[in-house]
Design a protein around this motif. Structure first.
Motif, PDB file in Angstrom:
ATOM      1  N   PHE A 133       0.827  -1.211   0.000  1.00  0.00           N
ATOM      2  CA  PHE A 133       0.000   0.000   0.000  1.00  0.00           C
ATOM      3  C   PHE A 133       0.861   1.260   0.000  1.00  0.00           C
ATOM      4  CE2 PHE A 133      -2.231  -3.460   2.123  1.00  0.00           C
ATOM      5  CZ  PHE A 133      -3.377  -3.548   1.336  1.00  0.00           C
ATOM      6  N   GLY A 134       2.157   1.108  -0.248  1.00  0.00           N
ATOM      7  CA  GLY A 134       3.043   2.259  -0.384  1.00  0.00           C
ATOM      8  C   GLY A 134       3.583   2.803   0.916  1.00  0.00           C
ATOM      9  N   ILE A 135       3.430   2.069   2.018  1.00  0.00           N
ATOM     10  CA  ILE A 135       3.913   2.546   3.318  1.00  0.00           C
ATOM     11  C   ILE A 135       4.922   1.534   3.870  1.00  0.00           C
ATOM     12  CG2 ILE A 135       3.281   3.112   5.688  1.00  0.00           C
ATOM     13  CD1 ILE A 135       0.595   4.093   4.595  1.00  0.00           C
ATOM     14  N   CYS A 136       6.162   1.967   4.025  1.00  0.00           N
ATOM     15  CA  CYS A 136       7.242   1.096   4.497  1.00  0.00           C
ATOM     16  C   CYS A 136       7.761   1.628   5.828  1.00  0.00           C
ATOM     17  CB  CYS A 136       8.381   1.060   3.478  1.00  0.00           C
ATOM     18  SG  CYS A 136       7.867   0.515   1.824  1.00  0.00           S
ATOM     19  N   VAL A 148       1.321  14.645  -7.078  1.00  0.00           N
ATOM     20  CA  VAL A 148       0.054  14.209  -6.482  1.00  0.00           C
ATOM     21  C   VAL A 148      -0.223  15.008  -5.212  1.00  0.00           C
ATOM     22  CG1 VAL A 148      -1.194  12.254  -5.476  1.00  0.00           C
ATOM     23  CG2 VAL A 148       0.297  11.899  -7.460  1.00  0.00           C
ATOM     24  N   TYR A 149       0.824  15.291  -4.462  1.00  0.00           N
ATOM     25  CA  TYR A 149       0.673  16.092  -3.241  1.00  0.00           C
ATOM     26  C   TYR A 149       0.083  17.477  -3.564  1.00  0.00           C
ATOM     27  CZ  TYR A 149       2.052  18.564   1.049  1.00  0.00           C
ATOM     28  OH  TYR A 149       2.061  19.319   2.202  1.00  0.00           O
ATOM     29  N   ASP A 150       0.617  18.126  -4.590  1.00  0.00           N
ATOM     30  CA  ASP A 150       0.109  19.438  -4.995  1.00  0.00           C
ATOM     31  C   ASP A 150      -1.335  19.332  -5.476  1.00  0.00           C
ATOM     32  OD1 ASP A 150       2.547  20.585  -4.387  1.00  0.00           O
ATOM     33  OD2 ASP A 150       3.303  20.489  -6.433  1.00  0.00           O
ATOM     34  N   MET A 151      -1.648  18.289  -6.225  1.00  0.00           N
ATOM     35  CA  MET A 151      -3.006  18.095  -6.735  1.00  0.00           C
ATOM     36  C   MET A 151      -3.993  17.906  -5.587  1.00  0.00           C
ATOM     37  SD  MET A 151      -4.292  15.220  -9.482  1.00  0.00           S
ATOM     38  CE  MET A 151      -2.711  15.375 -10.325  1.00  0.00           C
ATOM     39  N   CYS A 152      -3.606  17.103  -4.590  1.00  0.00           N
ATOM     40  CA  CYS A 152      -4.479  16.864  -3.435  1.00  0.00           C
ATOM     41  C   CYS A 152      -4.737  18.150  -2.656  1.00  0.00           C
ATOM     42  CB  CYS A 152      -3.863  15.824  -2.520  1.00  0.00           C
ATOM     43  SG  CYS A 152      -3.824  14.150  -3.192  1.00  0.00           S
ATOM     44  N   ASN A 153      -3.703  18.966  -2.497  1.00  0.00           N
ATOM     45  CA  ASN A 153      -3.877  20.224  -1.774  1.00  0.00           C
ATOM     46  C   ASN A 153      -4.787  21.189  -2.515  1.00  0.00           C
ATOM     47  OD1 ASN A 153      -2.308  20.336   0.808  1.00  0.00           O
ATOM     48  ND2 ASN A 153      -0.648  19.684  -0.530  1.00  0.00           N
ATOM     49  N   GLY A 190      -2.188   0.849  -8.039  1.00  0.00           N
ATOM     50  CA  GLY A 190      -1.531   1.679  -9.030  1.00  0.00           C
ATOM     51  C   GLY A 190      -0.861   2.904  -8.425  1.00  0.00           C
ATOM     52  N   PHE A 191      -0.176   3.656  -9.278  1.00  0.00           N
ATOM     53  CA  PHE A 191       0.583   4.816  -8.809  1.00  0.00           C
ATOM     54  C   PHE A 191      -0.306   5.835  -8.105  1.00  0.00           C
ATOM     55  CE2 PHE A 191       1.861   9.221  -9.756  1.00  0.00           C
ATOM     56  CZ  PHE A 191       3.050   9.290  -9.046  1.00  0.00           C
ATOM     57  N   LEU A 192      -1.439   6.179  -8.706  1.00  0.00           N
ATOM     58  CA  LEU A 192      -2.303   7.211  -8.131  1.00  0.00           C
ATOM     59  C   LEU A 192      -2.890   6.763  -6.799  1.00  0.00           C
ATOM     60  CD1 LEU A 192      -3.685   9.956  -8.286  1.00  0.00           C
ATOM     61  CD2 LEU A 192      -5.534   8.873  -9.598  1.00  0.00           C
ATOM     62  N   ASP A 193      -3.458   5.555  -6.761  1.00  0.00           N
ATOM     63  CA  ASP A 193      -4.061   5.076  -5.512  1.00  0.00           C
ATOM     64  C   ASP A 193      -3.031   4.983  -4.394  1.00  0.00           C
ATOM     65  OD1 ASP A 193      -6.451   4.946  -6.771  1.00  0.00           O
ATOM     66  OD2 ASP A 193      -6.757   2.787  -6.547  1.00  0.00           O
ATOM     67  N   LYS A 194      -1.835   4.514  -4.745  1.00  0.00           N
ATOM     68  CA  LYS A 194      -0.789   4.387  -3.737  1.00  0.00           C
ATOM     69  C   LYS A 194      -0.392   5.765  -3.203  1.00  0.00           C
ATOM     70  CE  LYS A 194       2.031   1.010  -4.315  1.00  0.00           C
ATOM     71  NZ  LYS A 194       3.111   0.112  -4.796  1.00  0.00           N
ATOM     72  N   SER A 195      -0.267   6.738  -4.100  1.00  0.00           N
ATOM     73  CA  SER A 195       0.108   8.097  -3.679  1.00  0.00           C
ATOM     74  C   SER A 195      -0.981   8.738  -2.837  1.00  0.00           C
ATOM     75  CB  SER A 195       0.407   8.961  -4.905  1.00  0.00           C
ATOM     76  OG  SER A 195       1.516   8.462  -5.633  1.00  0.00           O
ATOM     77  N   LEU A 196      -2.245   8.528  -3.219  1.00  0.00           N
ATOM     78  CA  LEU A 196      -3.358   9.091  -2.444  1.00  0.00           C
ATOM     79  C   LEU A 196      -3.414   8.470  -1.049  1.00  0.00           C
ATOM     80  CD1 LEU A 196      -6.209   9.242  -5.124  1.00  0.00           C
ATOM     81  CD2 LEU A 196      -4.908  11.155  -4.174  1.00  0.00           C
ATOM     82  N   LEU A 197      -3.186   7.167  -0.976  1.00  0.00           N
ATOM     83  CA  LEU A 197      -3.199   6.513   0.329  1.00  0.00           C
ATOM     84  C   LEU A 197      -2.054   7.036   1.193  1.00  0.00           C
ATOM     85  CD1 LEU A 197      -4.195   2.901   0.988  1.00  0.00           C
ATOM     86  CD2 LEU A 197      -2.141   3.740   2.086  1.00  0.00           C
ATOM     87  N   GLN A 198      -0.890   7.231   0.593  1.00  0.00           N
ATOM     88  CA  GLN A 198       0.239   7.815   1.330  1.00  0.00           C
ATOM     89  C   GLN A 198      -0.117   9.218   1.817  1.00  0.00           C
ATOM     90  OE1 GLN A 198       3.137   7.529  -1.770  1.00  0.00           O
ATOM     91  NE2 GLN A 198       3.904   5.525  -1.132  1.00  0.00           N
ATOM     92  N   PHE A 199      -0.727  10.009   0.974  1.00  0.00           N
ATOM     93  CA  PHE A 199      -1.091  11.381   1.335  1.00  0.00           C
ATOM     94  C   PHE A 199      -2.044  11.398   2.524  1.00  0.00           C
ATOM     95  CE2 PHE A 199      -4.008  14.985   1.061  1.00  0.00           C
ATOM     96  CZ  PHE A 199      -3.126  16.065   0.999  1.00  0.00           C
ATOM     97  N   PRO A 235      -8.307   7.673  11.651  1.00  0.00           N
ATOM     98  CA  PRO A 235      -8.340   6.772  10.493  1.00  0.00           C
ATOM     99  C   PRO A 235      -9.549   6.929   9.573  1.00  0.00           C
ATOM    100  CG  PRO A 235      -7.653   5.581  12.450  1.00  0.00           C
ATOM    101  CD  PRO A 235      -8.057   6.950  12.905  1.00  0.00           C
ATOM    102  N   TYR A 236     -10.731   7.048  10.146  1.00  0.00           N
ATOM    103  CA  TYR A 236     -11.916   7.055   9.287  1.00  0.00           C
ATOM    104  C   TYR A 236     -12.120   8.400   8.591  1.00  0.00           C
ATOM    105  CZ  TYR A 236     -12.711   2.535  11.361  1.00  0.00           C
ATOM    106  OH  TYR A 236     -12.545   1.240  11.747  1.00  0.00           O
ATOM    107  N   GLN A 237     -11.605   9.473   9.179  1.00  0.00           N
ATOM    108  CA  GLN A 237     -11.554  10.742   8.452  1.00  0.00           C
ATOM    109  C   GLN A 237     -10.615  10.611   7.255  1.00  0.00           C
ATOM    110  OE1 GLN A 237     -10.257  13.755  11.192  1.00  0.00           O
ATOM    111  NE2 GLN A 237     -12.192  13.813  12.329  1.00  0.00           N
ATOM    112  N   ALA A 238      -9.474   9.956   7.468  1.00  0.00           N
ATOM    113  CA  ALA A 238      -8.525   9.748   6.370  1.00  0.00           C
ATOM    114  C   ALA A 238      -9.124   8.863   5.285  1.00  0.00           C
ATOM    115  CB  ALA A 238      -7.237   9.129   6.912  1.00  0.00           C
ATOM    116  N   LEU A 239      -9.915   7.876   5.693  1.00  0.00           N
ATOM    117  CA  LEU A 239     -10.574   6.995   4.727  1.00  0.00           C
ATOM    118  C   LEU A 239     -11.562   7.773   3.858  1.00  0.00           C
ATOM    119  CD1 LEU A 239     -11.028   4.104   3.718  1.00  0.00           C
ATOM    120  CD2 LEU A 239     -12.741   3.833   5.523  1.00  0.00           C
ATOM    121  N   ASP A 240     -12.356   8.617   4.498  1.00  0.00           N
ATOM    122  CA  ASP A 240     -13.312   9.444   3.740  1.00  0.00           C
ATOM    123  C   ASP A 240     -12.585  10.374   2.776  1.00  0.00           C
ATOM    124  OD1 ASP A 240     -15.384   8.241   5.091  1.00  0.00           O
ATOM    125  OD2 ASP A 240     -15.587   9.836   6.590  1.00  0.00           O
ATOM    126  N   LEU A 241     -11.481  10.963   3.247  1.00  0.00           N
ATOM    127  CA  LEU A 241     -10.719  11.876   2.387  1.00  0.00           C
ATOM    128  C   LEU A 241     -10.112  11.117   1.210  1.00  0.00           C
ATOM    129  CD1 LEU A 241      -9.497  14.681   1.838  1.00  0.00           C
ATOM    130  CD2 LEU A 241      -7.560  14.025   3.292  1.00  0.00           C
TER     131      LEU A 241
END
Length: 384
Positions: free
Chosen positions: A139-142, A347-352, A260-269, A366-372
């Motif tokens: 999930f992109g988190i190490c 992706v960080y700039d796009m999310c902001n 994928g790249f986008l989902d992984k980056s969004l989850l990291q964000f 966690p669940y606020q992050a899930l909704d976001l």
């Protein structure tokens, strides 16, 4: 530091009265009796068996913990977490509250048994064990961590987008060495390439140190044989990471995460900061919880933070090897440190931008992050 401040500091470390008296003398030169110590504690309204927190406040705290990764905790860990968060409560009360609020969880934990192999380390900073935890890597988190072999204190615990970059891993090592003012006698890691720089820097920093120890300063071996850190990864999963593994697994099973790249980056964000926060909290609670005596009489018991800070109470000493500032700067120049952004910069700039347009705030649970995550995923995919 005044004697009253010293006493209060060691009292909150949960040292026994005789140990506080001993440390006041050996560390600070204050000579007092246990009787006088108790008078000082009473004058500052510091009691072990008085001033308990209202039971309703404890229940509310434990109930809130059970809504997140706290649902994995046994009563000893939950007690340590209560104490770390300023709640003064008896361990038996925590046990009863958990039995009432989470009977199924108590039943499941009772069925588990943990077996440990014998182990020995001479003192704090004699040997550090480092390794990477990859259960969230998909999930992109190490997560990369290090634990002191003697005290079992967590030396560092960092969540980031990768743990495979040797310059990043050695950055964790050098940042810690700089803050502590020295390096350990031995570092224990697996033969992976991500630990190569740590191996080289550890050998470089200890090359001119002659302390009578004719042993290698970096020891390699199979990851599964790296006992201290592997054991602690088991605790981390049980007390914290199982919640995130299940949460992210549900996202994948429901088709809301494709790897994928986008989902992984969004989850990291959305989740990286929260996971780092809960990892830090887990480490703090671990360092302040009581490790019970084991059958191995060579392994000390007590609080990791106390064993690390006050080795003289265990008839040993700190094995830290001092380093020169020039050597430190040479090593730092070859390191990579974590960026302030938790994901790909674009992706960080796009999310902001999306969050600013929608007047959204960064999540803190966690669940606020899930909704976001779901909202950002839908809006960004719709705009592509």
């Amino acid at each position: 530091m005044a004697i009253e401040q010293c006493i209060e500091f060691y009292f909150h470390l949960w040292l026994k009265y005789k140990d506080i008296v001993s440390v006041l003398y050996t560390r600070h030169g204050y000579v007092i009796s246990e009787r006088h110590l108790k008078r000082i504690l009473k004058s500052r309204r510091l009691f072990r068996r008085k001033g308990y927190t209202e039971i309703e406040e404890v229940i509310n705290f434990i109930h809130a913990q059970l809504q997140t990764s706290g649902q994995l905790h046994g009563y000893r860990w939950m007690y340590a977490k209560c104490r770390e968060n300023g709640l003064h409560v008896k361990k038996e009360i925590v046990c009863l509250i958990l039995l009432e609020l989470d009977p199924s969880g108590v039943k499941l934990r009772k069925a588990r048994r943990l077996h440990r192999r014998n182990y020995f380390a001479k003192g704090p900073n004699y040997i550090w064990h480092l390794d990477s935890y990859d259960k969230l890597k998909a999930f992109g988190i190490c997560i990369n961590g290090c634990i002191d072999g003697f005290s079992r204190k967590i030396i560092w615990l960092n969540a980031y987008t990768t743990s495979s970059d040797p310059k990043l891993v050695v950055g964790y090592y050098m940042k810690t060495v700089e803050s502590l003012g020295g390096c350990p006698r031995i570092v224990r890691g697996d033969p992976g390439t991500e630990n190569g720089h740590v191996r080289d820097f550890q050998r470089f920093l200890r090359r001119n140190i002659h302390d009578g120890m004719l042993i290698e300063s970096y020891v390699e071996g199979a990851s599964t044989a790296n006992q201290r850190i592997e054991s602690w990864w088991g605790f981390l999963r049980k007390e914290c990471m199982e919640f995130w593994i299940s949460l992210f697994g549900d996202l994948k099973d429901n088709g809301i995460y494709d790897g994928g790249f986008l989902d992984k980056s969004l989850l990291q964000f959305c989740f990286m900061g929260i996971i780092q926060d809960v990892s830090d909290e887990t480490a703090r609670v671990w360092d302040s919880h009581v490790i019970r005596p084991s059958k191995n009489d060579k392994v000390p018991s007590g609080w990791p933070s106390v064993m690390y800070l006050l080795p003289e109470l265990y008839r040993t000493y700190d094995y830290m090897s001092p380093i020169e500032s020039v050597e430190l700067q040479v090593c730092r120049s070859e390191c990579t440190f974590r960026l302030p952004v938790p994901c790909d910069p674009d992706v960080y700039d796009m999310c902001n931008i999306v969050m600013a347009e929608s007047h959204l705030d960064l999540p803190n649970e966690p669940y606020q992050a899930l909704d976001l995550y779901i909202r950002l995923r839908n809006e960004i995919n719709a705009s592509l």
